[in-house]
Design an enzyme around this catalytic site. Structure first.
Site, PDB file in Angstrom:
ATOM      1  N   SER A 142       2.948  -6.445   5.937  1.00 44.34           N
ATOM      2  CA  SER A 142       2.814  -5.854   4.615  1.00 44.34           C
ATOM      3  C   SER A 142       3.604  -4.553   4.648  1.00 44.34           C
ATOM      4  O   SER A 142       3.884  -4.026   5.737  1.00 44.34           O
ATOM      5  CB  SER A 142       1.339  -5.556   4.331  1.00 44.34           C
ATOM      6  OG  SER A 142       1.196  -4.702   3.218  1.00 44.34           O
ATOM      7  N   TYR A 155      -7.393  -2.628   6.267  1.00 40.31           N
ATOM      8  CA  TYR A 155      -6.172  -3.423   6.028  1.00 40.31           C
ATOM      9  C   TYR A 155      -4.956  -2.762   6.669  1.00 40.31           C
ATOM     10  O   TYR A 155      -4.178  -3.404   7.377  1.00 40.31           O
ATOM     11  CB  TYR A 155      -5.978  -3.565   4.504  1.00 40.31           C
ATOM     12  CG  TYR A 155      -4.896  -4.512   4.068  1.00 40.31           C
ATOM     13  CD1 TYR A 155      -5.164  -5.865   3.896  1.00 40.31           C
ATOM     14  CD2 TYR A 155      -3.605  -4.064   3.807  1.00 40.31           C
ATOM     15  CE1 TYR A 155      -4.177  -6.743   3.473  1.00 40.31           C
ATOM     16  CE2 TYR A 155      -2.606  -4.927   3.380  1.00 40.31           C
ATOM     17  CZ  TYR A 155      -2.894  -6.267   3.214  1.00 40.31           C
ATOM     18  OH  TYR A 155      -1.918  -7.133   2.792  1.00 40.31           O
TER      19      TYR A 155
END
Ligand code: NAD
Length: 260
Positions: A142, A155
């Site tokens: 990401s 995350y």
């Protein structure tokens, strides 16, 4: 291009993983799907891919937060497909809260799914890849593998950890024909992001359009979502001979987000 190979794509019943699985099937690759969802819809996806592309398609409903379920999934891929030539560690979830309010169970879940699961699949897939002297491992990172945003502690931590695992795997696999890379998307309009849009709209009293324009795409200089097909095309390229010397790389596909 990938005929005769098998790709295991985790989290492929939805979003990015589903597009990657579809693209690999289109390239002639056998595919093993994984993820949650409605049993009938998953079977329709499985059978549709097999029929449309003339490849063998399997499915494992393994809950990747459970190491024993991962081991069973890998056994299934080994016995029914001769092992994974391509492993895409893609399953992931998000949860947003300040650190002091972050539920401990959510932290544990996100670290288990978004990071530790990739360690287990990788450690179980590597021996077969080394033996065949060919393997491609793609980890879905990401922009949050490179930079942080507030309220996404688990995350961001998991994705930064996945960047580390990617580099170690790349070094250990390098002389054995195995390559490992991290694909780092910016915002992609999938169910995962849709949930964030709805939550943010509710929390801040904004419309969905305002959240998309002013919050989500604020970080993305192109002001456009990355599409799942673009990520799938990039994944296919990373398994092609042209990408043979790309190894251990953190590859952004984020409209310029991490250039800022
Ligand atoms: P999604 O919600 O559409 O898909 C997630 C997939 O993971 C689904 O197939 C789901 O069933 C599966 N899954 C969830 N929990 C699981 C579990 N315990 N065991 C096995 N499978 C499980 O999400 P997406 O947006 O396609 O995200 C896929 C990956 O891409 C994630 O790793 C995510 O962090 C990453 N990513 C997404 C974006 C984005 O903007 N959507 C951006 C960067 C990175």
């Amino acid at each position: 291009m990938l005929s005769g190979k098998t790709a295991l794509v985790t989290g492929s019943t939805s979003g990015i993983g589903q597009a990657i699985a579809t693209r690999f099937a289109r390239e002639g690759c056998n595919v093993v799907l994984n993820g949650f969802g409605d049993a009938g819809e998953i079977e329709a996806q499985r059978a549709g891919l097999a029929k449309d592309h003339g490849v063998k398609v399997g499915y494992s409903g393994a809950d990747l937060t459970k190491p024993e379920a991962i081991a069973e999934m890998m056994d299934y891929v080994a016995s029914d497909f001769g092992g994974a030539d391509i492993l895409v560690n893609n399953a992931g979830v998000q949860f947003v809260a300040p650190i002091e309010d972050f539920p401990v169970a959510k932290w544990d879940l996100i670290i288990a799914l978004n990071l530790t699961a990739a360690f287990h699949t990788t450690r179980l897939a590597l021996p077969g890849m080394k033996e065949k002297r060919w393997g491609r491992i793609l980890n879905t990172g990401s922009a949050h593998a490179k930079v942080a945003s507030p309220f996404k502690s688990a995350y961001v931590t998991a994705k930064h950890g996945l960047a580390g695992l990617t580099k170690v795997t790349a070094l250990e696999g390098a002389k054995h024909g195995v390559r490992c890379n991290l694909i780092c998307p910016g915002y992609v309009h999938t169910p995962l992001v849709d949930g964030q849009i709805a939550d943010t709209a509710k929390a801040r009293g904004l419309t969905r359009e305002q959240v998309i324009e002013d919050v989500i795409l604020e970080a993305q200089p192109t002001k456009e979502f990355v599409t799942v097909e673009q990520i799938a095309g990039f994944a296919a390229f990373l398994c092609s001979p042209d990408a043979d010397q790309i190894n251990g790389a953190e590859l952004s596909i984020d409209g310029g987000w991490t250039a800022e």
